[in-house]
Design a protein around this motif. Structure first.
Motif, short mmCIF file in Angstrom:
data_model
loop_
_atom_site.label_atom_id
_atom_site.label_comp_id
_atom_site.label_asym_id
_atom_site.label_seq_id
_atom_site.Cartn_x
_atom_site.Cartn_y
_atom_site.Cartn_z
N UNK A 193 0.81 -1.22 0.00
CA UNK A 193 0.00 0.00 0.00
C UNK A 193 0.84 1.26 0.00
N UNK A 194 2.08 1.19 0.50
CA UNK A 194 2.91 2.37 0.66
C UNK A 194 4.14 2.37 -0.26
N UNK A 195 4.13 1.53 -1.28
CA UNK A 195 5.24 1.51 -2.24
C UNK A 195 5.46 2.93 -2.77
N UNK A 196 6.67 3.45 -2.66
CA UNK A 196 6.91 4.83 -3.12
C UNK A 196 6.45 5.05 -4.55
N UNK A 197 5.73 6.15 -4.75
CA UNK A 197 5.16 6.43 -6.07
C UNK A 197 6.25 6.64 -7.12
N UNK A 198 7.36 7.21 -6.71
CA UNK A 198 8.45 7.46 -7.65
C UNK A 198 9.63 6.53 -7.37
N UNK A 199 9.32 5.29 -6.98
CA UNK A 199 10.37 4.32 -6.70
C UNK A 199 11.31 4.21 -7.89
#
Length: 377
Positions: A223-229
């Motif tokens: 749910x919290x995977x970085x948007x700009x990973x």
């Protein structure tokens, strides 16, 4: 150091269990190495030993060599059928050693002689030059005794700075030379690919069992995977025990079992969990001169010229990975009757799991679970 103190700080886990007879391998190894070094007349393998003090995943033999007019050493690395985790294809290991040697001045042993035909040893294997030097000990942790413990503060500080500088150079490797690590079917970025890969590893390691902390953490991480990973090279098993020093100088960086495109953040989160697991978690003071994880990240940022990002997510992911890997290791050893009594809780409540529950405010598995202290501890 007294035996009581030594026992307290011993991790209680054996290194890789070898089932091959090194003596029986010596003639065939001598023949293989003689073909690699035709200039070394009458080459023989005079000694073959498994390393001690570090390593639970790889099958490795340290070889002493002699030939007419000279002597030296080599290392045999055999692919293991019994691994802690799914890892890159075996030939990726030798490719990474060769790539780092080609593109950086980070010291690595020369890797050569890849054999993919399993006819000889049942598994693929390759050789490396044997480097003169010493590795900070896993067991017992080098913060409690041993050659690093016996150094002065300035010498340890120099070693630590060299380690961080080497990692900064690794993290700058060009992505177009690292295609062997891509897993595009698992995600768009290297971080997402590694996360999805490790979710599959959790299911494989649990083997049908349930685990409330790991499963809840997997949901939070998703749910919290970085948007700009991002995507960048990650050494993977980034920790002092995979570094070799000689007379205060870094002479080799080792082990690509966990290499990925997860980037520098993944490496420093792992370095943090590994550091705290043998210091804070065991009530062991960190040696003077050896920077804390927060110090390590700050030095890397200074050297690389960029800030590390999304570290809360990466710390949680590192604790998650550590929790699963140690759970898998404990189950493997327990199945063979090799898991010591003091390490039985590693099967369901090891330090990675304890830190993970604390980080994410999840119910701990036991009342004595250790809280996450943060990277400055």
């Amino acid at each position: 150091m007294s035996s009581a103190v030594r026992e307290k700080h011993d991790l209680g886990v054996p290194t890789k269990v070898h089932t091959r007879d090194p003596e029986a391998l010596k003639p065939v190894l001598a023949e293989l190495l003689a073909a690699e070094f035709p200039e070394r007349a009458a080459l023989t393998v005079t000694r073959a030993d498994a390393p001690t003090g570090a390593g639970v995943n790889n099958e490795t033999l340290l070889l002493d060599l002699a030939w007419r007019g000279g002597e030296g050493g080599a290392v045999l690395r055999i692919d293991s059928a019994d691994t802690l985790f799914p890892q890159p294809a075996f030939d990726t290991h030798i490719a990474l050693y060769q790539l780092v040697a080609e593109l950086t001045d980070v010291p690595v042993p020369r890797a050569f002689g890849l054999h993919t035909d399993p006819a000889l040893f049942g598994r693929p294997f390759f050789f490396m030059d044997r480097i003169k030097g010493r590795v900070p000990s896993d067991q017992p942790p080098f913060h409690t005794e041993g050659w690093v413990y016996d150094l002065d503060t300035a010498a340890r500080a120099s070693m630590w700075r060299q380690a961080v500088a080497a990692m900064a150079k690794l993290h700058a490797l060009p992505l177009d030379r690292l295609t062997m690590l891509e897993r595009p079917a698992l995600g768009r970025s290297g971080v997402e690919q590694q996360f999805v890969y490790k979710l599959g590893y959790m299911e494989w390691a649990l083997d049908g069992d349930r685990h409330p902390v790991l499963e809840a953490a997997a949901d939070w991480l998703r749910a919290n995977l970085p948007a700009d990973a991002g995507t960048g090279f990650a050494w993977g098993d980034a920790r002092p025990q995979n570094l070799m020093f000689d007379d205060g100088q870094l002479v080799a960086l080792l082990d690509w079992d966990m290499a990925s495109l997860g980037g520098a953040e993944m490496d420093f989160a792992w370095w943090t969990i590994m550091d705290l697991s043998v210091t804070h978690a065991r009530g062991v003071p960190r040696l003077s001169g050896w920077g804390s994880p927060a110090d390590t990240m700050a030095l890397w940022e200074q050297l690389s010229g960029r800030k590390l990002r999304d570290m809360r997510w990466h710390f949680a992911f590192a604790a998650f990975r550590a929790g699963v890997i140690v759970m898998r290791l404990a189950k493997m050893l327990d199945a063979r009757g090799h898991l010591p009594a003091q390490s039985m809780d590693w099967k369901d409540n090891n330090i990675g799991i304890q830190y993970l529950a604390s980080m994410l405010d999840l119910p701990p598995m036991s009342a004595d679970s250790r809280p996450w202290p943060g990277p400055a501890a």
